[in-house]
Write a protein that holds these residues in place. Structure first.
Motif, PDB file in Angstrom:
ATOM      1  N   GLU A  25       0.776  -1.252  -0.010  1.00  0.00           N
ATOM      2  CA  GLU A  25       0.072   0.081   0.036  1.00  0.00           C
ATOM      3  C   GLU A  25       0.912   1.581   0.216  1.00  0.00           C
ATOM      4  O   GLU A  25       2.374   1.269   0.226  1.00  0.00           O
ATOM      5  N   GLY A  70      -5.897  -1.643   0.367  1.00  0.00           N
ATOM      6  CA  GLY A  70      -5.914  -0.720   1.593  1.00  0.00           C
ATOM      7  C   GLY A  70      -6.204   0.513   1.264  1.00  0.00           C
ATOM      8  O   GLY A  70      -7.462   1.440   0.585  1.00  0.00           O
ATOM      9  N   CYS A  71      -7.287   1.559   2.564  1.00  0.00           N
ATOM     10  CA  CYS A  71      -7.964   2.342   2.829  1.00  0.00           C
ATOM     11  C   CYS A  71      -7.472   3.599   1.404  1.00  0.00           C
ATOM     12  O   CYS A  71      -8.047   4.122   1.045  1.00  0.00           O
ATOM     13  N   TRP A  96      -2.712   7.610   6.202  1.00  0.00           N
ATOM     14  CA  TRP A  96      -1.107   7.473   6.612  1.00  0.00           C
ATOM     15  C   TRP A  96      -0.340   8.770   6.426  1.00  0.00           C
ATOM     16  O   TRP A  96       0.710   8.996   5.721  1.00  0.00           O
ATOM     17  N   ASN A 172     -11.894  -1.148  -0.992  1.00  0.00           N
ATOM     18  CA  ASN A 172     -11.340  -1.835  -0.328  1.00  0.00           C
ATOM     19  C   ASN A 172     -12.141  -1.360   1.023  1.00  0.00           C
ATOM     20  O   ASN A 172     -12.920   0.310   1.885  1.00  0.00           O
ATOM     21  N   GLU A 173     -12.331  -2.407   2.334  1.00  0.00           N
ATOM     22  CA  GLU A 173     -13.400  -2.040   3.266  1.00  0.00           C
ATOM     23  C   GLU A 173     -14.428  -0.978   3.862  1.00  0.00           C
ATOM     24  O   GLU A 173     -14.015   0.002   4.075  1.00  0.00           O
ATOM     25  N   TYR A 242      -6.798  -9.225  11.714  1.00  0.00           N
ATOM     26  CA  TYR A 242      -5.420  -9.035  11.952  1.00  0.00           C
ATOM     27  C   TYR A 242      -5.658  -9.362  13.411  1.00  0.00           C
ATOM     28  O   TYR A 242      -6.344 -10.164  13.860  1.00  0.00           O
ATOM     29  N   GLU A 298      -6.119  -9.286   3.460  1.00  0.00           N
ATOM     30  CA  GLU A 298      -5.011  -8.390   4.615  1.00  0.00           C
ATOM     31  C   GLU A 298      -5.074  -9.310   5.564  1.00  0.00           C
ATOM     32  O   GLU A 298      -6.453  -9.897   6.058  1.00  0.00           O
ATOM     33  N   TRP A 302      -0.840  -7.253  13.908  1.00  0.00           N
ATOM     34  CA  TRP A 302      -0.954  -5.437  14.227  1.00  0.00           C
ATOM     35  C   TRP A 302      -0.200  -5.125  15.293  1.00  0.00           C
ATOM     36  O   TRP A 302      -1.178  -5.442  16.411  1.00  0.00           O
ATOM     37  N   GLN A 347       2.041  -6.079   5.755  1.00  0.00           N
ATOM     38  CA  GLN A 347       2.933  -5.432   3.992  1.00  0.00           C
ATOM     39  C   GLN A 347       3.707  -5.967   3.756  1.00  0.00           C
ATOM     40  O   GLN A 347       4.614  -6.534   4.473  1.00  0.00           O
ATOM     41  N   LEU A 352       3.618  -3.725   8.911  1.00  0.00           N
ATOM     42  CA  LEU A 352       2.669  -4.858   9.427  1.00  0.00           C
ATOM     43  C   LEU A 352       4.283  -5.307   9.740  1.00  0.00           C
ATOM     44  O   LEU A 352       4.733  -5.313   9.493  1.00  0.00           O
TER      45      LEU A 352
HETATM   46  O1  AHR Z   1      -3.497  -2.901   6.272  1.00  0.00           O
HETATM   47  C1  AHR Z   1      -3.309  -1.676   6.827  1.00  0.00           C
HETATM   48  C2  AHR Z   1      -4.796  -1.012   6.783  1.00  0.00           C
HETATM   49  O2  AHR Z   1      -5.432  -2.023   7.250  1.00  0.00           O
HETATM   50  C3  AHR Z   1      -5.309  -1.395   5.363  1.00  0.00           C
HETATM   51  O3  AHR Z   1      -5.038   0.245   5.303  1.00  0.00           O
HETATM   52  C4  AHR Z   1      -6.953  -1.679   5.625  1.00  0.00           C
HETATM   53  O4  AHR Z   1      -7.075  -1.887   4.607  1.00  0.00           O
HETATM   54  C5  AHR Z   1      -6.991  -2.090   6.499  1.00  0.00           C
HETATM   55  O5  AHR Z   1      -7.940  -1.888   7.708  1.00  0.00           O
END
Ligand code: AHR
Length: 496
Positions: A25, A70-71, A96, A172-173, A242, A298, A302, A347, A352
């Motif tokens: 990401e 990802g976000c 981020w 995503n999400e 996670y 994902e 974490w 990632q 992470l």
């Molecule tokens: O991997 C980090 C974040 O975790 C990603 O951007 C998101 O999709 C998830 O919440």
């Protein structure tokens, strides 16, 4: 004494190589610094991609890479990342770290990266803040071979030949950072957006992946499938989970933890299997023929970020605990290969549960890297029936876990691969492996072991690394060995 029963005659399914996929990401130092340093960098690179990182990743046979989030995906506007770099828009990466994103790594650079890695592409589109037209044009830009406004634009930007895109995520999400939608709202949006994610090259159809649930949100899975379970619309449904040892706001340190946190972490990571079973049961209801894949795009550990680092960069150390997390999850995915067809650890570099860390020109392989290198032989192999006698271990009743965890496959060359984890921090276990109606001709072993919080650093980059494992005996259909505490073991058996 534990017994591991293996029945090589009972093939349980194909382990798609994408189960060992990755995720990169625009987050922290994953893309910039980690993968891409630019053509003018003093760090050795080919077209901007770091040579050390590419070479290390190629050793893992990295099968597929997800990008750009990802976000970040739901606020990414792909047109900002094409054309001459000097003219590319700058933006703030609001999710981020609030840093400036100069868009110097865009579609062409991602494709170049995947070409160097020789891996498949999993592009995640923007449904949260982008338009249907924008998504549709991105697919046209990348994959259309003929004459069209977007194909012409791609050619103008230096790429004559169309690219192949194997997987495309439609948001995503979207239950959270991707728009805070309800499942019924998302489902209708999904139906509309995916209509315009067209396959232009029918020799290589794009697999469309819908945004799936967070952890145990079974309501999301049910509601989305109710509305969009037509396998022509959806070829994959994602799942995010996670392993967080503590709570969301106090996740715990990557390196400073005790034995009780160790077992809690193991228990939490094993929960992946429950999630696959329960979401899988809902999928079975709407898709009994298993035409829609479960895509765990994902997963991983974490923790709290390393002290003194940008909290938005999600940089964390990686220890033997992460090695076990990787080993257990990859075993789980293997065992559920009838439904789970891709998984992407989060990632790839510096973010992470990464497989690599970089600092300037230096690079370090993490314990997680070594697990992927030991497990790569499962890629595209056939899962075989195995049963391991285990016992419950742990310090607190609520956080008891099995002592051992395994999966077994047979690769195309006929070799058997046994990957087994010892979750105990203190005990070695003797294991007798018994094969049904099959003789073992030879055995080779590789082990990764160390103290629970041992890790690799730039000063001590090889503290944790795989070693040859020779403490086994083999006769007839039996292989016996003792597996040390806190370890991941790979045995390769030649059968006769
Ligand atoms: O991997 C980090 C974040 O975790 C990603 O951007 C998101 O999709 C998830 O919440």
């Amino acid at each position: 004494m534990a017994v591991l029963y293996i029945n090589p005659k009972n093939r349980k399914g194909h382990i798609q190589k994408e189960l060992q996929g990755h995720f990169s990401e625009h987050l922290g130092r994953c893309i910039y610094e980690g993968l891409y340093v630019g053509e003018n960098s003093e760090i050795a690179n080919v077209n901007g991609m770091r040579c050390d990182v590419i070479n290390a990743l190629k050793e893992l046979w990295i099968p597929v890479l997800r990008w750009p989030g990802g976000c970040f995906a739901d606020e990414y506007h792909w047109k900002d990342g094409i054309g001459p770099k000097a003219g590319r828009k700058k933006m703030i990466n609001t999710h981020w770290g609030g840093v400036v994103e100069d868009n110097s790594f865009g579609t062409h650079e991602f494709m170049e990266l995947c070409e160097q890695l020789e891996c498949k592409k999993y592009i995640n589109g923007n449904l949260g803040s982008g338009t249907v037209q924008e998504m549709s044009e991105w697919v046209e830009y990348m994959t259309f071979e003929g004459v069209s406004p977007m194909a012409d634009l791609r050619k103008m930007n230096g790429r004559e030949k169309n690219y192949k895109v194997e997987y495309f995520g439609v948001g995503n999400e979207n239950w959270g950072c991707g728009g805070n939608m309800t499942p019924s709202h998302y489902s209708n949006e999904y139906r509309r957006y995916q209509t315009f994610v067209r396959t232009y090259d029918h020799t290589s159809p794009i697999k469309k992946i819908a945004c799936g649930a967070n952890v145990d949100d079974y309501y999301w899975t049910e509601e989305v499938l109710k509305v969009c379970h037509d396998p022509n619309m959806m070829q994959g449904l994602s799942l995010h989970y996670y392993t967080i040892p503590g709570e969301w706001l106090d996740k715990g340190s990557a390196t400073d933890f005790d034995a009780s946190v160790w077992y809690r972490t193991m228990k939490k990571t094993l929960y992946m299997e429950t999630l696959i079973n329960r979401h899988g049961a809902i999928m079975d209801k709407y898709d009994p023929e298993k035409r829609i894949d479960m895509i765990v795009d994902e997963w991983g550990s974490w923790y709290d970020v390393e002290p003194g680092t940008n909290p938005g960069f999600l940089f964390q150390q990686n220890t033997m605990r992460d090695a076990l997390i990787a080993g257990i999850n990859l075993n789980i995915f293997n065992k559920h290969c009838d439904r789970v067809k891709m998984a992407n650890i989060a990632q790839l570099v510096n973010v992470l549960q990464s497989v690599l860390f970089t600092e300037g020109a230096k690079m370090v392989k993490t314990p997680t890297y070594h697990v992927f290198s030991m497990y790569k032989y499962h890629q595209d192999a056939e899962l075989v029936e195995s049963f391991l006698e285990t016992e419950e271990i742990g310090l607190e009743e609520a956080w008891k876990v099995p002592n051992l965890h395994e999966s077994v496959s047979i690769s195309k060359d006929g070799k058997m691969h046994v990957t087994i984890n010892n979750l105990s921090l203190t005990e070695s276990y003797s294991v007798d492996t018994l094969l049904t109606e099959t003789q073992v001709a030879s055995v080779q072993g590789t082990i990764l072991t160390g103290k629970m919080n041992a890790c690799n650093t730039f000063d001590d980059p090889e503290r944790i690394k795989p070693a040859k494992f020779e403490e086994f005996t083999s006769m007839g259909n039996k292989v016996s060995f003792s597996i040390p505490p806190c370890s991941v073991l790979h045995l390769e058996l030649e059968l006769s």
